[in-house]
Design a protein around this motif. Structure first.
Motif, mmCIF file in Angstrom:
data_model
loop_
_atom_site.group_PDB
_atom_site.id
_atom_site.type_symbol
_atom_site.label_atom_id
_atom_site.label_comp_id
_atom_site.label_asym_id
_atom_site.label_seq_id
_atom_site.Cartn_x
_atom_site.Cartn_y
_atom_site.Cartn_z
ATOM 1 N N THR A 1 -149.170 43.588 41.668
ATOM 2 C CA THR A 1 -149.076 42.394 41.117
ATOM 3 C C THR A 1 -148.243 42.315 39.668
ATOM 4 N N GLY A 2 -148.417 41.110 39.983
ATOM 5 C CA GLY A 2 -146.485 40.784 39.205
ATOM 6 C C GLY A 2 -145.226 40.663 39.811
ATOM 7 N N ALA A 3 -145.633 40.790 40.799
ATOM 8 C CA ALA A 3 -144.292 40.757 41.606
ATOM 9 C C ALA A 3 -144.112 38.887 41.698
ATOM 10 N N SER A 4 -142.599 38.820 41.867
ATOM 11 C CA SER A 4 -142.687 37.378 42.070
ATOM 12 C C SER A 4 -140.866 36.886 43.139
ATOM 13 N N VAL A 5 -140.711 35.663 43.494
ATOM 14 C CA VAL A 5 -139.707 35.510 44.183
ATOM 15 C C VAL A 5 -139.830 34.152 43.619
ATOM 16 N N SER A 6 -138.377 33.859 43.325
ATOM 17 C CA SER A 6 -137.298 32.357 42.598
ATOM 18 C C SER A 6 -136.815 31.220 42.966
ATOM 19 N N THR A 7 -136.979 29.950 43.236
ATOM 20 C CA THR A 7 -135.609 29.791 44.466
ATOM 21 C C THR A 7 -135.030 28.515 44.151
ATOM 22 N N ASN A 8 -133.869 28.265 43.810
ATOM 23 C CA ASN A 8 -133.583 26.846 43.334
ATOM 24 C C ASN A 8 -132.047 27.097 44.044
ATOM 25 N N ILE A 9 -131.798 25.924 43.811
ATOM 26 C CA ILE A 9 -130.493 24.801 44.287
ATOM 27 C C ILE A 9 -129.809 25.255 43.202
ATOM 28 N N ALA A 10 -128.658 25.749 42.608
ATOM 29 C CA ALA A 10 -128.174 25.421 41.496
ATOM 30 C C ALA A 10 -127.198 24.024 41.445
ATOM 31 N N SER A 11 -126.520 23.692 40.327
ATOM 32 C CA SER A 11 -125.302 23.540 40.161
ATOM 33 C C SER A 11 -124.330 24.046 40.251
ATOM 34 N N GLY A 12 -123.122 24.070 40.648
ATOM 35 C CA GLY A 12 -121.624 25.066 40.893
ATOM 36 C C GLY A 12 -121.053 24.568 40.030
ATOM 37 N N GLY A 13 -120.836 23.838 38.987
ATOM 38 C CA GLY A 13 -120.598 23.366 37.801
ATOM 39 C C GLY A 13 -118.843 22.789 38.203
ATOM 40 N N ALA A 14 -118.606 22.568 39.549
ATOM 41 C CA ALA A 14 -116.869 22.210 40.272
ATOM 42 C C ALA A 14 -117.088 20.655 39.083
ATOM 43 N N ALA A 15 -116.006 20.632 38.203
ATOM 44 C CA ALA A 15 -115.869 19.101 38.437
ATOM 45 C C ALA A 15 -115.291 18.277 39.487
ATOM 46 N N HIS A 16 -115.190 16.782 39.400
ATOM 47 C CA HIS A 16 -115.570 15.881 40.950
ATOM 48 C C HIS A 16 -113.618 16.043 41.166
ATOM 49 N N ALA A 17 -113.812 16.156 42.628
ATOM 50 C CA ALA A 17 -112.391 16.475 43.024
ATOM 51 C C ALA A 17 -113.031 16.273 44.596
ATOM 52 N N ALA A 18 -111.022 14.878 44.115
ATOM 53 C CA ALA A 18 -111.390 13.990 46.083
ATOM 54 C C ALA A 18 -111.941 14.900 46.635
ATOM 55 N N PRO A 19 -112.443 13.759 48.121
ATOM 56 C CA PRO A 19 -112.417 14.403 49.240
ATOM 57 C C PRO A 19 -111.616 14.511 49.918
ATOM 58 N N THR A 20 -112.448 15.750 50.821
ATOM 59 C CA THR A 20 -111.367 16.595 51.834
ATOM 60 C C THR A 20 -112.276 16.651 52.699
ATOM 61 N N THR A 21 -111.668 17.548 53.327
ATOM 62 C CA THR A 21 -112.201 18.498 54.761
ATOM 63 C C THR A 21 -113.166 19.223 53.915
ATOM 64 N N ALA A 22 -114.666 19.499 54.740
ATOM 65 C CA ALA A 22 -115.666 20.436 54.857
ATOM 66 C C ALA A 22 -115.111 22.344 54.622
ATOM 67 N N GLY A 23 -114.014 22.805 55.293
ATOM 68 C CA GLY A 23 -113.700 23.882 54.656
ATOM 69 C C GLY A 23 -113.335 23.785 53.513
ATOM 70 N N ALA A 24 -112.230 22.994 53.339
ATOM 71 C CA ALA A 24 -111.434 23.289 51.853
ATOM 72 C C ALA A 24 -112.864 22.936 51.377
ATOM 73 N N VAL A 25 -113.637 22.458 51.071
ATOM 74 C CA VAL A 25 -114.331 22.192 50.226
ATOM 75 C C VAL A 25 -115.337 23.919 49.696
#
Length: 196
Positions: free
Chosen positions: A129-153
Motif C-alpha cells: 500500500t502506497g507504492a506508486s509509479v509516476s511518469t512524465n515527459i520533461a523538458s530537456g533544457g536545451a537552448a534553441h538550435a538550428a534544425p539538423t538531422t535527427a541523429g545529430a539532435v
C-alpha cells in the motif's frame, strides 16, 4: 506629396522569432485507471497534435519515471491508443532501471491532426500500500538550435522530444529539418501517477 523624414533609433532588443512549417503540442491524456496493479499497465498517455500548417514527425521521446516501494518495471512498449494490441512499428522502448525510458523510432512517426499514444510496461515486485509509479515527459533544457538531422539532435543531448516539421523535400531522418524540444508547448508535462 512633400517631404518625408525618418528617424532611426538605436536597435531595440526583443524575443527571438523562429519560423516552422508546423509545430507540435504535447498534452497529457487521463489514464484508464490510477490504481497500481501487477501485470501489464498503462503508465502514461499523451497526445501529439500538429497545427494546421502540416504533418509533424517524431523519432525520439524520453520519459521520466519515478517509482516508490519495491515496484519493478519491465517490458516497455509504446502504442497508438487506437490500436493497443500491437506496439508501434519501428519503435523500441529501452528502460535503464533508474528512472529513464527512451522511445526511439527507426522511421518517422507522423501525426497529421492529433494522435494519442500509450506507454505500457509490466509492473512487478512487492506492491505494498502506497507504492506508486509516476511518469512524465520533461523538458530537456536545451537552448534553441538550428534544425539538423535527427541523429545529430539526439547526439547533441539535452532533449526529451526530437521532432520535424517535414519542411525539406524529400524528407527523412537525414534531412536537416529536425529539432530539439526547446519551446515545444506543454513541456515539461505534468506527471501521471498509479498508486497502490
Amino acid at each position: 506629396n512633400g517631404v518625408e523624414a525618418t528617424t532611426y533609433y538605436p536597435a531595440t532588443s526583443g524575443n527571438a522569432v523562429y519560423v516552422y512549417k508546423t509545430k507540435p503540442t504535447l498534452t497529457n491524456v487521463a489514464l484508464p485507471t490510477t490504481v497500481l496493479n501487477a501485470g501489464t499497465q498503462s503508465l502514461y498517455q499523451f497526445s501529439v497534435t500538429a497545427d494546421a500548417g502540416g504533418t509533424v514527425a517524431w523519432q525520439y521521446i524520453k520519459f521520466n519515471i519515478a517509482t516508490s516501494g519495491a515496484t519493478t518495471l519491465s517490458s516497455f512498449n509504446l502504442y497508438d491508443a487506437a490500436n493497443q494490441s500491437t506496439p508501434l512499428t519501428g519503435v523500441t522502448v529501452t528502460y535503464n532501471g533508474a528512472g529513464t525510458a527512451i522511445a526511439s523510432s527507426t522511421i518517422d512517426q507522423e501525426v497529421s491532426g492529433s494522435k494519442t499514444y500509450v506507454l505500457k510496461a509490466t509492473v512487478g515486485g512487492t506492491l505494498l500500500t502506497g507504492a506508486s509509479v509516476s511518469t512524465n515527459i520533461a523538458s530537456g533544457g536545451a537552448a534553441h538550435a538550428a534544425p539538423t538531422t535527427a541523429g545529430a539532435v539526439v547526439t547533441a543531448g539535452s532533449t526529451s522530444f526530437v521532432w520535424s516539421d517535414e519542411s525539406i523535400v524529400p524528407h527523412d531522418s537525414s534531412s536537416a529539418d529536425w529539432s530539439n524540444d526547446n519551446l515545444v508547448k506543454n513541456l515539461p508535462t505534468d506527471s501521471l501517477t498509479l498508486t497502490k
